[in-house]
Design a protein around this motif. Structure first.
Motif, short mmCIF file in Angstrom:
data_model
loop_
_atom_site.label_atom_id
_atom_site.label_comp_id
_atom_site.label_asym_id
_atom_site.label_seq_id
_atom_site.Cartn_x
_atom_site.Cartn_y
_atom_site.Cartn_z
N GLY A 314 29.80 7.78 15.57
CA GLY A 314 29.79 6.54 15.87
C GLY A 314 29.01 5.89 16.84
N GLY A 315 28.24 5.04 16.75
CA GLY A 315 27.40 4.49 17.48
C GLY A 315 25.92 5.13 17.34
N GLY A 316 25.78 6.16 16.44
CA GLY A 316 24.44 6.83 16.33
C GLY A 316 23.81 6.65 15.07
N PHE A 317 24.15 5.48 14.35
CA PHE A 317 23.43 5.27 12.88
C PHE A 317 22.18 4.67 13.21
CE2 PHE A 317 27.89 6.06 11.56
CZ PHE A 317 27.64 6.74 10.43
N GLU A 342 30.21 -1.68 15.55
CA GLU A 342 29.53 -3.14 15.25
C GLU A 342 28.05 -2.99 15.11
OE1 GLU A 342 31.34 -6.96 16.50
OE2 GLU A 342 32.60 -5.74 17.55
N GLU A 343 27.45 -2.20 15.99
CA GLU A 343 26.06 -2.00 16.18
C GLU A 343 25.61 -1.22 15.02
OE1 GLU A 343 22.60 0.26 18.89
OE2 GLU A 343 24.72 0.25 19.46
N LEU A 348 23.67 -0.38 9.16
CA LEU A 348 23.84 -0.14 7.49
C LEU A 348 23.75 -1.38 6.72
CD1 LEU A 348 27.06 1.94 8.19
CD2 LEU A 348 24.92 2.65 7.45
N THR A 349 24.15 -2.67 7.21
CA THR A 349 24.00 -3.77 6.41
C THR A 349 22.49 -3.99 6.06
OG1 THR A 349 25.57 -4.97 7.72
CG2 THR A 349 23.94 -6.26 6.55
#
Length: 570
Positions: A314-317, A342-343, A348-349
């Motif tokens: 999480g946080g690394g995307f 959220e970041e 991903l959006t």
């Protein structure tokens, strides 16, 4: 001779501390006899020569000619067991499979979960070479297979067409891995090797991996839940160049391997044809995730990527974004329980709508999605091939749910929709019913613990009456305790329109048991009109004696085979 033979019948203590009795006493004693004879007569005497020829060849052997062990073992098997063209062979195979309830097949030997005894395994060794055309062997879920692969793999030399070998949950040992590795050298066409759920091989995978011949044709390697260690991961990374034909790599449920995924990721360039990469619950760390993201540039053929249940990514995307967008062939993306932030959602959006081939998307158990998911869910409309959308327990809000409902109108191939554990659905199911009105392809609808009310069930009933859910096979309405008895009664009159329905779950929460209303009779009457129905979940409902008897007599009186998952209690 007697003393020597006796040592094979004794009980021996294995390296794992358990006592094992070998199932191959007869077989191994015969091997020893043939070996002693061969040492006198040479390899040639096992090729059908007569007595005089054997004596002549024996003389050659005494002048220094020595056979190799591989040749000897192969010919010993041929001597001990009848040749494949023997008239007795088909009957022998049929008798063995018949007692296990299996039909004979020249191509597939499926002994999965057959509770094989030591005698069965000994017989199996004897008949495998009588089926030289075998393409698939499945010995999974037979505990006694462990410790026997030395003997079982001897006849593999005869199986030149073997493509699939499954040994799931067979309690394999370190020695089994070693013998299996040697067997790979004589099974040239093997494409699938599945060793999943053998927890004893953790820390010993190198015994197999290092023996894989270079340029082997192996396409599928599965070692799920094998207690693999970081050392196993390093061994695999070092040998990936040998199996450049690999298409499926499943390392899931091996938490300790996460420490070596950085090394594995760096070597994935050698398997550029990889189509499935499963890293579910692998303890993936942020550094390994970063390397994996970079490796995706070499995996343009990837069809399925499973990173689920790796909470530390999480946080690394942001590292994944650029290369993920290049996977134009990706069909399955599983990010279930990845602690997406959220970041990450912003990243991903922008990326997910570019995956034009995507069919299955799982974002379940990422609660931050509910805070910012409206933009991503609204853009799912650009993925018309989507068949499965799983958003269970994502803390969806009204706006994000409305965005999903609008996007669903543009998903004509949607078959599976899971909105469970999103409380915002309750009282608002009508938002997505418009999409369901067009959803003739929907086969699975999960709405567990969605705070549904009578109005929601009424709207769903109208959609069913209109025939727009004619393909629905599974419906989960469990843990929706706000629905009244009247609401259930009205709904059960409507489900007769679900002719393909096979599973229905209307269970209550275990902590809030309630008395089963008069609607049970309506439900059972409806089930009689659903020919495909097989399973009903009624956990949490307290049934009266009369209702219990209704369930007990249902299958007998109506010649049905429905499984009732129910708790009988006061």
């Amino acid at each position: 001779m007697e003393a020597e033979g006796a040592k094979w019948t004794s009980t021996e203590k294995g390296a794992d501390g358990f006592f094992h009795r070998s199932p191959f006493n007869f077989f191994r004693s015969q091997i020893q006899k043939k070996k002693r004879s061969a040492e006198k007569g040479g390899c040639e005497q096992y090729q059908g020569s007569d007595h005089e020829e054997s004596k002549e060849e024996s003389g050659k052997g005494s002048r220094g000619h020595k056979m190799n062990d591989s040749c000897l073992e192969t010919q010993m098997v041929e001597q001990i067991f009848p040749a494949p063209d023997s008239m007795l062979c088909p009957q022998r195979v049929q008798n063995f499979l018949g007692k296990l309830g299996k039909q004979p097949s020249s191509k597939v030997l499926d002994l999965n979960n057959c509770a094989l005894s030591t005698t069965d395994i000994m017989e199996l060794v004897a008949i495998i070479h009588l089926l030289p055309g075998l393409e698939e062997i499945d010995l999974s879920w037979n505990d006694l297979i462990g410790g026997t692969l030395k003997s079982l793999t001897l006849p593999f030399k005869c199986l030149q067409e073997l493509k699939v070998l499954r040994l799931n949950n067979c309690r394999l040992t370190a020695m089994d891995l070693s013998f299996l590795g040697e067997a790979l050298e004589v099974i040239p066409h093997l494409e699938t090797l599945d060793l999943s759920w053998n927890t004893n091989i953790g820390g010993k995978l190198f015994l197999l991996i290092q023996k894989i011949p270079k340029d082997h044709k192996l396409k599928t390697l599965k070692v799920m839940d094998c207690s693999l260690t970081s050392e196993d991961g390093e061994s695999l990374a070092q040998q990936l160049y040998k199996i450049h034909n690999l298409e499926v790599l499943d390392l899931s449920i091996n938490r300790k391997i996460g420490y070596s995924l950085e090394s594995i990721a760096q070597e994935l360039k050698h398997v550029s044809g990889l189509k499935v990469l499963n890293l579910n619950r692998c303890g993936l760390k942020l550094d390994g995730f970063k390397c994996l993201a970079s490796a995706l540039q070499h995996l343009l053929e990837l069809r399925e990527l499973d990173l689920s249940c790796n909470k530390e990514i999480g946080g690394g995307f942001k590292y994944l974004a650029a290369h993920l967008a290049e996977l134009r062939n990706l069909e399955v993306l599983n990010l279930h329980q990845c602690c997406i932030t959220e970041e990450d959602m912003t990243v991903l959006t922008h990326v997910i709508p570019l995956l034009s081939s995507l069919q299955d998307l799982d974002l379940s158990l990422n609660k931050s999605i509910g805070k910012s998911s409206d933009h991503l869910l609204s853009r799912l409309r650009f993925l018309p091939k989507l068949k499965s959308v799983l958003l269970s327990n994502c803390s969806l809000k009204h706006d994000s749910f409305a965005s999903l409902a609008d996007a669903a109108l543009h998903l004509p191939e949607l078959e599976i929709l899971d909105l469970s554990w999103n409380k915002c659905v309750g009282g608002n199911l009508k938002l997505i019913l418009k999409a369901l009105n067009l959803g003739a392809e929907i086969k699975v609808l999960r709405l567990s613990s969605c705070s549904l009310v009578d109005e929601d069930l009424g709207g769903l009933g109208l959609v069913i009456q209109a025939g727009h859910l004619a393909q629905l096979q599974e419906l989960d309405l469990s843990y929706n305790n706000q629905i009244s008895d009247q609401g259930w009664t009205m709904f059960y009159q409507d489900i007769v329109g679900l002719e393909q329905l096979s599973e229905l779950d209307v269970s209550r929460r275990p902590s809030s048991r309630g008395n089963c209303g008069e609607w049970l009779g309506k439900l059972l009457a409806a089930l009689l009109k659903l020919p495909q129905f097989t399973e009903l979940g009624l956990q949490g409902w307290v049934l009266s004696e009369v209702q219990q008897k209704q369930l007990e007599h249902f299958n007998r009186d109506n010649e049905r085979n429905v499984r009732f998952d129910v708790w009988y209690g006061a």
